[in-house]
Design an enzyme around this catalytic site. Structure first.
Site, PDB file in Angstrom:
ATOM      1  N   HIS A 183      26.362  23.305  48.669  1.00  0.00           N
ATOM      2  CA  HIS A 183      25.065  23.908  48.949  1.00  0.00           C
ATOM      3  C   HIS A 183      24.914  24.343  50.415  1.00  0.00           C
ATOM      4  CE1 HIS A 183      21.176  25.408  48.113  1.00  0.00           C
ATOM      5  NE2 HIS A 183      20.803  24.871  49.248  1.00  0.00           N
ATOM      6  N   TYR A 215      24.102  28.071  52.997  1.00  0.00           N
ATOM      7  CA  TYR A 215      23.297  28.236  54.216  1.00  0.00           C
ATOM      8  C   TYR A 215      24.157  28.653  55.401  1.00  0.00           C
ATOM      9  CZ  TYR A 215      19.113  27.168  51.859  1.00  0.00           C
ATOM     10  OH  TYR A 215      18.047  27.266  51.005  1.00  0.00           O
ATOM     11  N   HIS A 254      22.526  35.731  40.286  1.00  0.00           N
ATOM     12  CA  HIS A 254      21.775  35.156  41.403  1.00  0.00           C
ATOM     13  C   HIS A 254      22.564  35.247  42.714  1.00  0.00           C
ATOM     14  CE1 HIS A 254      19.688  32.298  43.935  1.00  0.00           C
ATOM     15  NE2 HIS A 254      20.781  31.565  44.009  1.00  0.00           N
ATOM     16  N   PHE A 255      23.842  34.805  42.701  1.00  0.00           N
ATOM     17  CA  PHE A 255      24.497  34.799  44.015  1.00  0.00           C
ATOM     18  C   PHE A 255      25.070  36.168  44.390  1.00  0.00           C
ATOM     19  CE2 PHE A 255      27.781  32.583  41.369  1.00  0.00           C
ATOM     20  CZ  PHE A 255      28.745  33.557  41.397  1.00  0.00           C
ATOM     21  N   HIS A 256      25.094  37.110  43.455  1.00  0.00           N
ATOM     22  CA  HIS A 256      25.380  38.464  43.923  1.00  0.00           C
ATOM     23  C   HIS A 256      24.165  39.058  44.629  1.00  0.00           C
ATOM     24  CE1 HIS A 256      29.095  38.250  41.561  1.00  0.00           C
ATOM     25  NE2 HIS A 256      29.528  39.159  42.406  1.00  0.00           N
ATOM     26  N   ARG A 307      29.115  32.402  32.253  1.00  0.00           N
ATOM     27  CA  ARG A 307      29.818  32.978  33.394  1.00  0.00           C
ATOM     28  C   ARG A 307      31.290  32.601  33.307  1.00  0.00           C
ATOM     29  NH1 ARG A 307      28.771  29.165  38.686  1.00  0.00           N
ATOM     30  NH2 ARG A 307      30.216  30.650  39.609  1.00  0.00           N
ATOM     31  N   ARG A 308      32.106  33.124  34.188  1.00  0.00           N
ATOM     32  CA  ARG A 308      33.518  32.771  34.304  1.00  0.00           C
ATOM     33  C   ARG A 308      34.217  32.798  32.954  1.00  0.00           C
ATOM     34  NH1 ARG A 308      33.536  27.556  38.329  1.00  0.00           N
ATOM     35  NH2 ARG A 308      33.653  28.826  40.182  1.00  0.00           N
TER      36      ARG A 308
HETATM   37  C1  HEM Z   1      32.574  45.600  44.031  1.00  0.00           C
HETATM   38  C2  HEM Z   1      31.706  44.643  44.208  1.00  0.00           C
HETATM   39  C3  HEM Z   1      31.638  43.444  43.303  1.00  0.00           C
HETATM   40  C4  HEM Z   1      31.783  43.389  41.940  1.00  0.00           C
HETATM   41  C5  HEM Z   1      32.022  44.525  40.991  1.00  0.00           C
HETATM   42  C6  HEM Z   1      31.672  42.001  41.571  1.00  0.00           C
HETATM   43  C7  HEM Z   1      31.758  41.528  40.285  1.00  0.00           C
HETATM   44  C8  HEM Z   1      31.870  40.207  39.918  1.00  0.00           C
HETATM   45  C9  HEM Z   1      32.056  39.703  38.596  1.00  0.00           C
HETATM   46  C10 HEM Z   1      32.143  40.564  37.353  1.00  0.00           C
HETATM   47  C11 HEM Z   1      32.155  38.357  38.666  1.00  0.00           C
HETATM   48  C12 HEM Z   1      32.469  37.329  37.639  1.00  0.00           C
HETATM   49  C13 HEM Z   1      31.855  37.263  36.367  1.00  0.00           C
HETATM   50  C14 HEM Z   1      32.310  36.063  35.614  1.00  0.00           C
HETATM   51  O1  HEM Z   1      31.792  34.969  35.873  1.00  0.00           O
HETATM   52  O2  HEM Z   1      33.197  36.188  34.755  1.00  0.00           O
HETATM   53  C15 HEM Z   1      32.029  37.993  40.040  1.00  0.00           C
HETATM   54  C16 HEM Z   1      32.071  36.704  40.503  1.00  0.00           C
HETATM   55  C17 HEM Z   1      31.848  36.351  41.815  1.00  0.00           C
HETATM   56  N1  HEM Z   1      31.570  37.215  42.867  1.00  0.00           N
HETATM   57 FE1  HEM Z   1      31.538  39.215  42.772  1.00  0.00          FE
HETATM   58  N2  HEM Z   1      31.454  41.253  42.684  1.00  0.00           N
HETATM   59  C18 HEM Z   1      31.426  42.099  43.767  1.00  0.00           C
HETATM   60  C19 HEM Z   1      31.218  41.751  45.086  1.00  0.00           C
HETATM   61  C20 HEM Z   1      31.080  40.460  45.537  1.00  0.00           C
HETATM   62  C21 HEM Z   1      30.791  40.087  46.890  1.00  0.00           C
HETATM   63  C22 HEM Z   1      30.579  41.068  48.045  1.00  0.00           C
HETATM   64  C23 HEM Z   1      30.756  38.736  46.919  1.00  0.00           C
HETATM   65  C24 HEM Z   1      30.487  37.789  48.057  1.00  0.00           C
HETATM   66  C25 HEM Z   1      30.330  38.078  49.285  1.00  0.00           C
HETATM   67  C26 HEM Z   1      31.036  38.252  45.594  1.00  0.00           C
HETATM   68  C27 HEM Z   1      31.105  36.928  45.242  1.00  0.00           C
HETATM   69  C28 HEM Z   1      31.423  36.459  43.996  1.00  0.00           C
HETATM   70  C29 HEM Z   1      31.606  35.071  43.660  1.00  0.00           C
HETATM   71  C30 HEM Z   1      31.505  33.894  44.624  1.00  0.00           C
HETATM   72  C31 HEM Z   1      31.889  35.005  42.307  1.00  0.00           C
HETATM   73  C32 HEM Z   1      32.114  33.750  41.484  1.00  0.00           C
HETATM   74  C33 HEM Z   1      33.512  33.487  41.188  1.00  0.00           C
HETATM   75  C34 HEM Z   1      33.598  32.345  40.241  1.00  0.00           C
HETATM   76  O3  HEM Z   1      32.710  32.169  39.378  1.00  0.00           O
HETATM   77  O4  HEM Z   1      34.572  31.598  40.351  1.00  0.00           O
HETATM   78  N3  HEM Z   1      31.210  39.328  44.772  1.00  0.00           N
HETATM   79  N4  HEM Z   1      31.847  39.139  40.792  1.00  0.00           N
HETATM   80 CU    CU Z   2      22.608  24.952  46.017  1.00  0.00          CU
END
Ligand code: HEM
Ligand code: CU
Ligand code: CU
Lengths: 52, 547, 154
Positions: free
Chosen positions: B221, B225, B372-374, B437-438
């Site tokens: 968490h 921050y 949410h975190f996007h 998710r995931r």
């Molecule tokens: C082109 C831009 C982006 C696209 C298309 C994108 C798309 C996605 C998708 C489709 C997922 C996972 C869905 C799933 O749970 O199966 C994901 C997970 C994630 N994204 Fe992005 N994202 C983008 C940019 C970013 C950026 C800029 C960040 C952070 C600065 C970010 C952080 C994350 C994180 C932390 C996860 C979780 C990974 C996990 O569950 O292990 N993403 N994103």
């Molecule tokens: Cu938290």
């Protein structure tokens, strides 16, 4: 940068700040709208929780 | 004042960090785009690449590498700007940290590429990656500590040279950010070094899964921050200067950072609300503490609107919202972070829902969380960082942000917001319907509800395509500002405090006091539950490699 | 420390809102029993199949239209489909035989983590007939997207 000058100017500042509070009506309304949005979304998901 | 460039050696240190950060954005963005295409069933991955391998790369590159490098580069530049050229010691520590982190990043990346670490960026045991994956991550953390030590030293030097004076707001906030990071990463370092590395080498047979998860979320968490505070630094210190206004209140800004330090750590159970082995009471206590950390964000919202309204009124704005028109909408240095602030409203509202104890059952591990975190990190934080880069990179390279590039940067911001509204909006909605998710493409044997999720996943792919174009535009801008923009002096905007703001109480800079309270809160929130976890521990788990 | 009058109003308003949220979920949890799942029972994760009740998983009738569903989550399945009558109250009792899994039934509040070494429990009343899907919503390996189960309510 905030001043750490003499206690005197501090007092003066305090008085100044106390007398003429800047006009922030737009700010108050804006944050209240933010608050309203938070409350509505929360109630929405809580309602979903209760209905399931 | 802001027309002088910071020391060239310091600029080099910052740039080295920022470049690694943006390379991570490009690579992570490619992964993200592919993920949206796989999930919607549009493509299957070639060459034996796994969805979860890709997702591990995406999470590590964007959430860990991009953020950490950009933050350290940005904070070093601002410390050099506000406390003066770095002394030899702090600069050397900065470089040492950079090389240790980069070694770790390279090792971790290789392990992901060789498919020896498809455990996602949260690496939950008992899925077991190659030990080198964990060693790489440990080096990233250790490197960041070394960099933090450099900043602490520079700050101490300044305090010694300026006895009794209030430190520059930027440096205070930077030190607070790195202090938060130091205290938070102790948890993840503990599980990686004491549990995961010995276990993955086979020195011990089993691992205490719940303890490892708890130590991870003790860190997880405050990690968010750590991403957010540098964005807040931009909002509190940089933005007022850019809009031609003043910092609303130095003391309230410092107070909010103190509150973030105190309340962002003893709250990790709000990520473990649905799991066994932690009692109802301790979960609820940490939920309550989580709600405390909302207060400084409420303060921030007020301060920002107030900064905007005051500067607008000074420029002659009238009425309730006349000041909105006085904001410099065409200035990318303002527009990108401003859209980040705006997106933080739904992002924050979602966060309150996530943390609301049993409401977590509605959204936990659904795509809502990804949505949410996007919004939080991938928009509020990312757009703010992009907005910083638009002036910071030319400042560091001795070039200028031209009108044309400024326009392109505004277009980038719009593409990002539109793409994210689509992708994150679809994720939130389909998450409420229960889509996990995931999870790679699946219809669960053509189960009707799961088929109904597909249109949302297509919307995610459309949004993701916008975002990817946004990343290409961004990289073009970064390369241009680094190597091709006209030579000149780009200002480093540092705001000044409003005249009517009053003196800052010295107690806000009493580090011993705040660290003491912070440690006390952590001990209160975690001692009993962790003792219970250890005392009632079931036999441990062996490692599994299920990919 | 001086604070603008409006900022005080805002923080008091925000503070009260947060207290109301906390009271609602607190009362609902502690007075009405709507806690998020938090079972404290443990089990040897390497001996799940030899430990009661998981040595004999499946549906057991324990009362008037009330059932206990004992399930073992493991890569990448939840076991045999279940069949219950409409209006049945089902107490799910689940553990993992390998890694961390999720256990969720979309469209309901059934959503919990299944960590190895621990048992987790949740109760749901199926007021409507139909076919319900159980899915794993925590990444557990290469077959994670296929990990699901069925509940037939008729
Ligand atoms: C082109 C831009 C982006 C696209 C298309 C994108 C798309 C996605 C998708 C489709 C997922 C996972 C869905 C799933 O749970 O199966 C994901 C997970 C994630 N994204 Fe992005 N994202 C983008 C940019 C970013 C950026 C800029 C960040 C952070 C600065 C970010 C952080 C994350 C994180 C932390 C996860 C979780 C990974 C996990 O569950 O292990 N993403 N994103
Ligand atoms: Cu938290
Ligand atoms: Cu799974």
């Amino acid at each position: 940068m905030a001043k750490l000058d003499s206690a005197k100017s501090f007092e003066a500042e305090k008085e100044h700040a106390g007398k003429t509070e800047p006009k922030l009506n737009g700010t108050l309304l804006s944050v209240m709208l933010v608050g309203g949005f938070i409350i509505l979304s929360w109630i929405g998901v809580y309602a979903l929780y209760l209905s399931r | 004042m802001e027309t002088t460039l910071i020391n060239r050696k310091d600029a080099k240190l910052s740039l080295a960090h920022i470049y690694v950060g943006f390379i991570a954005v490009l690579l992570g963005g490619i992964a993200g785009l592919l993920q949206t295409f796989v999930r919607s069933g549009a493509i299957t991955l070639p060459a034996g690449i796994g969805y979860y391998q890709l997702l591990t790369a995406h999470g590590v590159l964007l959430a860990l590498v991009f953020t950490t490098y950009f933050i350290i580069g940005f904070l070093y530049s601002g410390i050099s700007k506000t406390t003066g050229t770095l002394a030899e010691g702090p600069r050397k520590l900065g470089w040492a940290g950079y090389y240790v982190m980069t070694t770790g990043t390279v090792i971790t990346t290789i392990m992901i590429l060789t498919n020896d670490a498809s455990v996602l960026y949260t690496f939950y045991a008992p899925l077991q990656a190659s030990p080198w994956f964990y060693i790489g991550l440990a080096l990233v953390v250790i490197g960041s500590w070394i960099s933090g030590a450099g900043m602490f030293r520079q700050y101490r030097n300044w305090k010694k040279a300026n006895p009794g004076q209030l430190s520059p707001l930027f440096s205070f906030m930077a030190v607070m950010t790195m202090l938060l990071w130091l205290i938070a990463t102790l948890g993840v370092a503990a599980t990686v070094v004491l549990q995961l590395i010995p276990w993955s080498f086979g020195w011990v047979d089993t691992i205490n899964v719940l303890l490892s998860r708890t130590l991870f979320w003790y860190f997880g968490h405050p990690l968010v921050y750590f991403w957010l505070l540098p964005a807040y630094i931009c909002w509190y210190v940089i933005i007022p200067k850019i809009i031609g206004g003043k910092i609303f209140s130095d003391s309230l800004a410092r107070l909010s950072f103190v509150l973030f330090l105190l309340f962002s750590i003893p709250v990790g159970f709000h990520h473990q609300l649905l799991e066994s082995g932690v009692s109802h009471t301790w979960k609820f206590i940490q939920v309550t503490l989580t709600f405390m950390v909302i207060v400084p964000s409420l303060m921030t919202a007020f301060s920002l609107f107030a900064t905007f309204e005051l500067s607008g009124r000074q420029k002659g704005a009238r009425g309730l919202f006349g000041w909105v028109k006085k904001l410099p909408w065409k200035d990318a240095r303002f527009f990108a972070p401003f859209m980040g602030m705006l997106i933080f409203i739904p992002a924050g509202a979602g966060g309150i829902i996530n943390a609301s104890n049993q409401l977590n059952q509605v959204i936990h591990n659904t795509l809502w969380v990804t949505g949410h975190f996007h919004l939080t990190v991938a928009t509020s934080v990312a757009l703010t960082f992009f907005g910083i880069a638009y002036w910071l990179i030319p400042h560091l390279t001795g070039r200028t942000l031209t009108k044309k590039i400024n326009l392109l940067a505004n277009i980038q911001t719009i593409i990002w917001v539109v793409g994210m509204a689509m992708m994150s909006g679809a994720m939130h909605t389909v998450g409420l319907l229960g889509a996990p998710r995931r999870t790679a493409y699946t219809t669960y044997g053509d189960y009707p509800d799961a088929l109904g999720w597909i249109p949302y996943e297509v919307a995610m792919a459309v949004g993701g395509s916008f975002l990817f174009i946004g990343i290409l535009v961004l990289i073009y801008i970064v390369v241009h500002l680094s190597f091709f923009a006209p030579k000149g002096v780009e200002a480093y905007p540092i705001g000044e405090v409003a005249d009517q703001a009053e003196r800052t109480p010295a107690i806000l800079e009493n580090w011993k006091l705040w660290i003491g309270v912070c440690v006390a809160l952590i001990l209160f929130a975690y001692t009993i539950p962790i003792m219970e976890i250890i005392e009632n521990a079931p036999p441990g788990s062996p490692g599994f490699r299920l990919w | 420390m001086h604070m603008h009058k409006y900022e005080k109003i805002w923080l008091i308003f925000g503070g009260i809102t947060l207290i109301v949220f906390l009271s609602v979920i607190g009362v609902s949890a502690f007075a009405m029993g709507h806690h998020p799942p938090s079972d404290m029972t443990t089990i040897d994760p390497e001996k799940v199949k030899e430990t009661a009740p998981f040595d004999d998983p499946g549906l057991k009738k324990i009362g008037d239209n009330e059932y206990e569903a004992v399930m073992v989550a493991q890569a990448f399945m939840f076991g045999e489909p279940l069949e219950v009558p409409k209006g049945a109250t089902v107490h799910f009792k689940v553990t993992s035989a390998d890694v961390v899994h999720g256990f969720s039934i979309p469209g309901t509040n059934v959503n919990m983590m299944i960590t190895p070494g621990h048992i987790n429990t949740i109760t749901h009343t199926f007021d409507e007939a139909g076919e319900f899907l159980i899915i794993c919503n925590e990444y557990c390996g290469v077959g994670h997207q296929a990990m699901s189960g069925r509940i037939e309510v008729n």
